[in-house]
Write a protein that holds these residues in place. Structure first.
Motif, mmCIF file in Angstrom:
data_model
loop_
_atom_site.group_PDB
_atom_site.id
_atom_site.type_symbol
_atom_site.label_atom_id
_atom_site.label_comp_id
_atom_site.label_asym_id
_atom_site.label_seq_id
_atom_site.Cartn_x
_atom_site.Cartn_y
_atom_site.Cartn_z
ATOM 1 N N GLY B 137 25.943 38.711 59.649
ATOM 2 C CA GLY B 137 27.383 40.128 59.795
ATOM 3 C C GLY B 137 27.686 40.388 61.400
ATOM 4 O O GLY B 137 26.759 39.096 62.328
ATOM 5 N N PRO B 138 29.305 40.898 61.500
ATOM 6 C CA PRO B 138 29.675 41.156 62.740
ATOM 7 C C PRO B 138 28.671 41.417 63.756
ATOM 8 O O PRO B 138 28.934 41.320 65.528
ATOM 9 C CB PRO B 138 31.219 41.513 62.826
ATOM 10 N N VAL B 139 28.143 42.145 63.734
ATOM 11 C CA VAL B 139 26.857 43.581 64.586
ATOM 12 C C VAL B 139 25.528 42.310 64.505
ATOM 13 O O VAL B 139 24.886 42.886 64.849
ATOM 14 C CB VAL B 139 26.763 44.759 63.894
ATOM 15 N N SER B 140 25.352 41.358 63.715
ATOM 16 C CA SER B 140 24.524 40.535 64.379
ATOM 17 C C SER B 140 23.131 41.927 63.375
ATOM 18 O O SER B 140 22.344 41.685 64.242
ATOM 19 C CB SER B 140 24.296 40.592 65.444
ATOM 20 N N MET B 166 25.560 46.785 43.650
ATOM 21 C CA MET B 166 25.295 47.872 44.674
ATOM 22 C C MET B 166 24.984 47.421 45.786
ATOM 23 O O MET B 166 26.034 48.134 47.076
ATOM 24 C CB MET B 166 24.573 49.181 43.653
ATOM 25 N N GLY B 167 24.720 46.410 46.341
ATOM 26 C CA GLY B 167 23.744 46.260 47.366
ATOM 27 C C GLY B 167 25.080 45.472 48.116
ATOM 28 O O GLY B 167 24.341 45.727 49.673
ATOM 29 N N ALA B 168 25.928 44.626 47.909
ATOM 30 C CA ALA B 168 26.939 44.249 48.279
ATOM 31 C C ALA B 168 27.662 45.123 49.360
ATOM 32 O O ALA B 168 28.239 45.129 49.644
ATOM 33 C CB ALA B 168 28.097 43.338 47.939
ATOM 34 N N ALA B 169 28.089 46.328 48.427
ATOM 35 C CA ALA B 169 29.025 47.567 48.105
ATOM 36 C C ALA B 169 27.877 48.075 49.932
ATOM 37 O O ALA B 169 28.317 48.292 50.418
ATOM 38 C CB ALA B 169 28.915 48.492 47.816
ATOM 39 N N TYR B 170 26.978 47.982 49.746
ATOM 40 C CA TYR B 170 25.421 48.935 50.630
ATOM 41 C C TYR B 170 26.090 47.956 52.081
ATOM 42 O O TYR B 170 26.408 48.075 52.966
ATOM 43 C CB TYR B 170 24.565 49.286 49.739
ATOM 44 N N ALA B 171 25.572 46.483 52.020
ATOM 45 C CA ALA B 171 25.780 45.779 53.162
ATOM 46 C C ALA B 171 26.979 45.748 53.713
ATOM 47 O O ALA B 171 26.980 45.633 55.461
ATOM 48 C CB ALA B 171 25.102 44.544 52.485
ATOM 49 N N ALA B 172 28.025 46.120 52.739
ATOM 50 C CA ALA B 172 29.262 45.761 53.534
ATOM 51 C C ALA B 172 29.593 46.849 54.718
ATOM 52 O O ALA B 172 30.584 46.317 55.814
ATOM 53 C CB ALA B 172 31.001 45.701 52.352
ATOM 54 N N LYS B 173 29.339 48.348 54.136
ATOM 55 C CA LYS B 173 29.616 48.943 54.967
ATOM 56 C C LYS B 173 27.812 49.100 56.133
ATOM 57 O O LYS B 173 28.681 49.238 56.875
ATOM 58 C CB LYS B 173 29.254 50.089 53.982
ATOM 59 N N ILE B 174 27.091 49.417 55.845
ATOM 60 C CA ILE B 174 25.848 49.454 56.492
ATOM 61 C C ILE B 174 25.704 48.235 57.814
ATOM 62 O O ILE B 174 26.043 48.784 58.626
ATOM 63 C CB ILE B 174 24.518 49.503 56.081
ATOM 64 N N SER B 175 25.940 46.957 57.440
ATOM 65 C CA SER B 175 26.046 45.639 58.515
ATOM 66 C C SER B 175 27.566 45.389 58.633
ATOM 67 O O SER B 175 27.400 44.546 59.059
ATOM 68 C CB SER B 175 25.371 44.491 57.351
ATOM 69 N N ARG B 176 28.664 46.009 57.914
ATOM 70 C CA ARG B 176 29.759 45.793 58.186
ATOM 71 C C ARG B 176 30.252 44.150 58.502
ATOM 72 O O ARG B 176 30.548 43.551 58.935
ATOM 73 C CB ARG B 176 30.311 45.656 59.532
#
Lengths: 363, 354
Positions: B137-140, B166-176
């Motif tokens: 992701g953008p925050v490396s 669920m995992g994808a939604a979590y990663a989308a938020k936490i790892s942007r």
């Protein structure tokens, strides 16, 4: 050091109305970190504090509201407030102006002669507080027959120690020999020792005058650090806690408690933080469930009379203490013989560990 | 401001380090913290620790669970244990995050009884992060997500598909990550030799047009490469994989310690000490902040049984981040979108479920 202590909270009934209405109340306040939010951990902080104007100085949340409530104009003739501060005398003007802005008019305002100490080469006296504050407390002792003293200090310096020594001198539990040993251990200058011993001769055994010593935990020191002083010393995280304890003792009227609550709220305190503070006192055995119920009733009454939005407070209180309703926690003991030298050496050892080994003071 | 509900009955030193973490958090973070456990023990211990009582509250849990009991036995014999009491507090407060180092089985069983489920999620998944070679992701973000690692041992194809959402939604938020890359964990012979549940999940994920990018199957030897942001598997295989990764890291540590036996080796290790420290820091599970238990309408963080202060503090920080970024709502929306459900109100707790 033989007199048995009497629990000053004993004359107070559970409803908190047993204090004689015409007793004198003498409030003793420290200033920096007790009444005022002051930073003086670095030289830069010291310079900034020294240059601050009265209107830039900020009081600790709830401190001025509590003080104003205790100095109720209707009772003012029987109330006295003395500020004893380690700030230099040169700051008197600005500090007096700040207190005036807060609507507080002290009867006595004692500041430290730091310049004089510097010029006379008494460098230990610049940092040390024991000799200066103990002398100031004894000097400003109000010689009245029925007087209750409430002392307010903080955990940044040795306020709990000094205030307790003062209280035990008046109570007749520290005789001249014990006092001399304490002053010698604390490396108090000879001239100050002589003056303190002279006051001791006059005031020794005056009575169980000091009701409570409130220590504002500005540095969030562990509570155990004050356990050795017994129940007379109450460590508080904020002045809402102080107000609750005074309310239970009957020294603060319900309207005073409400004023402090309102001041805390306007200072950003949420109902949850205030409820946590109450639960903390209850778990420590300092405050009883009945008192919190009474406080809730007063708050509920205030809603109808003053239009204050209190349901959130009541809900938070209930949430915090509801599960502890049956808690029967004995309060701290009133110590008959405080080991002052032990406490002093323990604190000194802790400071040295911090200074030389880098061990955090709060651990 | 999040409300952290911390179980102080488990973790290193009988939960003492959990309490210390709560005390530190009360001083450093602006969150309401409720510590659950024996009130008398907590009050006695707190007196010795610097803490901020304005931000810290104690909730009494009458019963203590023995470590050798299984979840059903604990819920029967010690119904007012710290996990149950903590989850009940969390259930009452939408901003609550429950953190515990208790037995994962007990936490899952308790959560199923007490918390509301996200609609469309029949079974919960425990999601663990692990370090990878390629940043995400953008925050490396150097960590990828692996789920499930033990909450649901017997999974269906439907469960795996839901875990992916669920995992994808979590990663989308936490790892942007806008479109997280999701993979299914398979054995070495491709999807054709995978179990039926994996084949079904693979087919459905290929057929769907999800908000994430499905990259197909991934073998266990590629999980640390960073080719996928989220790897989905059943609770049994996930737990085995995670333990294997931890075991390899622990073996590496032991081998390094053995190097002290010979002088030349010791000198060599000393010369590499900075790099070794960096790797140690990178692979230290205490830095990851626990594993979120996904599928419920409240954030639940499960930390390892021997978690210390650092692990609890990181779990508290991660839990607060989950609350701040409204990750649970995002997961709910992600699952609803994937399954074609309507607006996702959280379902009430199922009293029959265990």
């Amino acid at each position: 050091m033989t007199t048995e202590p009497t629990d000053p909270s004993e004359p107070t009934s559970p409803e908190g109305q047993a204090l004689q209405p015409r007793r004198f109340m003498h409030l003793r306040w420290d200033l920096d970190k007790t009444y005022l939010r002051t930073e003086f951990d670095t030289v830069k902080d010291l310079i900034r504090t020294f240059r601050q104007k009265a209107e830039d100085k900020v009081a600790v949340a709830g401190a001025s509201a509590l003080l104003r409530a205790l100095l109720d104009p209707r009772e003012r003739s029987h109330r006295r407030v003395t500020f004893i501060s380690g700030s230099p005398r040169q700051m008197r003007k600005v500090l007096t102006a700040k207190l005036a802005l807060d609507g507080v008019e002290p009867d006595m305002f004692i500041l430290k002669p730091n310049l004089e100490n510097l010029l006379r080469g008494r460098f230990r006296a610049i940092r040390g507080q024991v000799g200066y504050k103990l002398k100031a407390l004894l000097l400003s002792h109000m010689a009245a027959e029925h007087v209750d003293e409430y002392l307010f200090g903080d955990d940044a310096e040795q306020d709990a120690f000094i205030y307790s020594v003062y209280a035990d001198i008046l109570a007749g539990r520290i005789d001249a020999v014990a006092l001399a040993a304490i002053l010698s251990t604390c490396k108090v200058y000879r001239g100050d020792v002589d003056e303190i011993m002279a006051y001791h001769r006059q005031l020794f055994g005056s009575g169980e005058v000091v009701r409570r010593i409130f220590i504002h935990l500005e540095r969030r020191s562990p509570l155990d650090r004050f356990a050795g002083y017994g129940a007379r010393v109450v460590a508080i995280y904020n002045y809402f806690q102080g107000a609750a304890v005074l309310f239970e003792a009957g020294a603060l009227e319900p309207r005073g408690l409400l004023a402090v609550t309102a001041a805390m709220e306007s200072d950003g305190y949420t109902p949850e933080r205030l409820a946590n503070s109450l639960q903390d006192l209850m778990r420590r055995g300092v405050l009883h469930f009945g008192t919190i119920e009474r406080m809730s009733r007063e708050l509920a009454a205030a809603e109808s009379t003053m239009g204050r939005p209190v349901p959130r407070f009541l809900h938070a209180f209930e949430d915090a203490i509801g599960s502890l309703e049956n808690l029967q926690r004995p309060g701290p003991r009133w110590e008959s013989e405080i080991n002052y030298l032990g406490i002093y050496h323990e604190a000194r050892f802790r400071r040295q560990q911090h200074r030389f080994l880098g061990i955090r003071l709060l651990d | 401001m999040a409300h952290i509900v911390l179980d102080s009955c488990a973790g290193r030193d009988g939960g003492r380090e959990a309490l210390e973490a709560a005390a530190i958090a009360s001083l450093q973070l602006d969150h309401q913290i409720t510590v659950v456990g024996d009130e008398s023990d907590i009050t006695t211990a707190l007196a010795k620790i610097a803490h901020d009582a304005e931000r810290l509250r104690v909730a009494h849990a009458r019963d203590r669970c023995e470590p050798d009991m299984d979840a059903a036995e604990v819920l029967r014999q010690a119904p007012r244990n710290s996990v149950v009491v903590g989850l009940e507090i969390a259930a009452r407060d939408p901003s609550a995050v429950f953190v515990s180092a208790g037995a994962p089985g007990l936490i899952v069983a308790g959560a199923q009884q007490i918390l509301g489920r996200i609609p469309g999620v029949p079974h919960a998944a425990l999601a663990a992060v692990y370090p990878t070679l390629r940043p995400h992701g953008p925050v490396s973000d150097l960590f990828a997500l692996l789920l499930d690692v033990g909450a649901t041992v017997e999974c269906s194809g439907d469960d795996l598909v839901t875990f992916a959402a669920m995992g994808a939604a979590y990663a989308a938020k936490i790892s942007r990550i806008d479109r997280p890359r999701v993979a299914l964990l398979c054995n070495g012979h491709g999807i054709s030799n995978a179990p039926a549940r994996a084949r079904e999940a693979h087919r459905r994920l290929l057929a769907a047009r999800p908000a994430f990018e499905y990259v197909g199957c991934i073998r266990a030897d590629s999980v640390t490469s960073g080719d996928a942001d989220v790897i989905v598997t059943d609770g049994f295989s996930g737990d085995v994989l995670l333990r294997t990764l931890e075991g390899v890291a622990a073996t590496g540590e032991s081998l390094l310690r053995r190097a002290a036996e010979k002088f030349q080796w010791r000198v060599g290790v000393q010369m590499l000490s900075d790099g070794i420290s960096a790797i140690r820091e990178f692979t230290d599970w205490e830095n990851y902040g626990g594993a979120p238990l996904l599928g419920f309408d409240r954030a639940v963080m499960v930390t390892q049984a021997d978690s210390g202060r650092r692990a609890f503090l990181n779990a508290i920080r991660l839990g607060a981040k989950i609350d701040r970024l409204q990750v649970i709502a995002a997961i709910s929306a992600g699952v609803a979108e994937f399954h074609g459900l309507g607006a996702p109100p959280a379902s009430p707790p199922d009293p029959e479920a265990t």
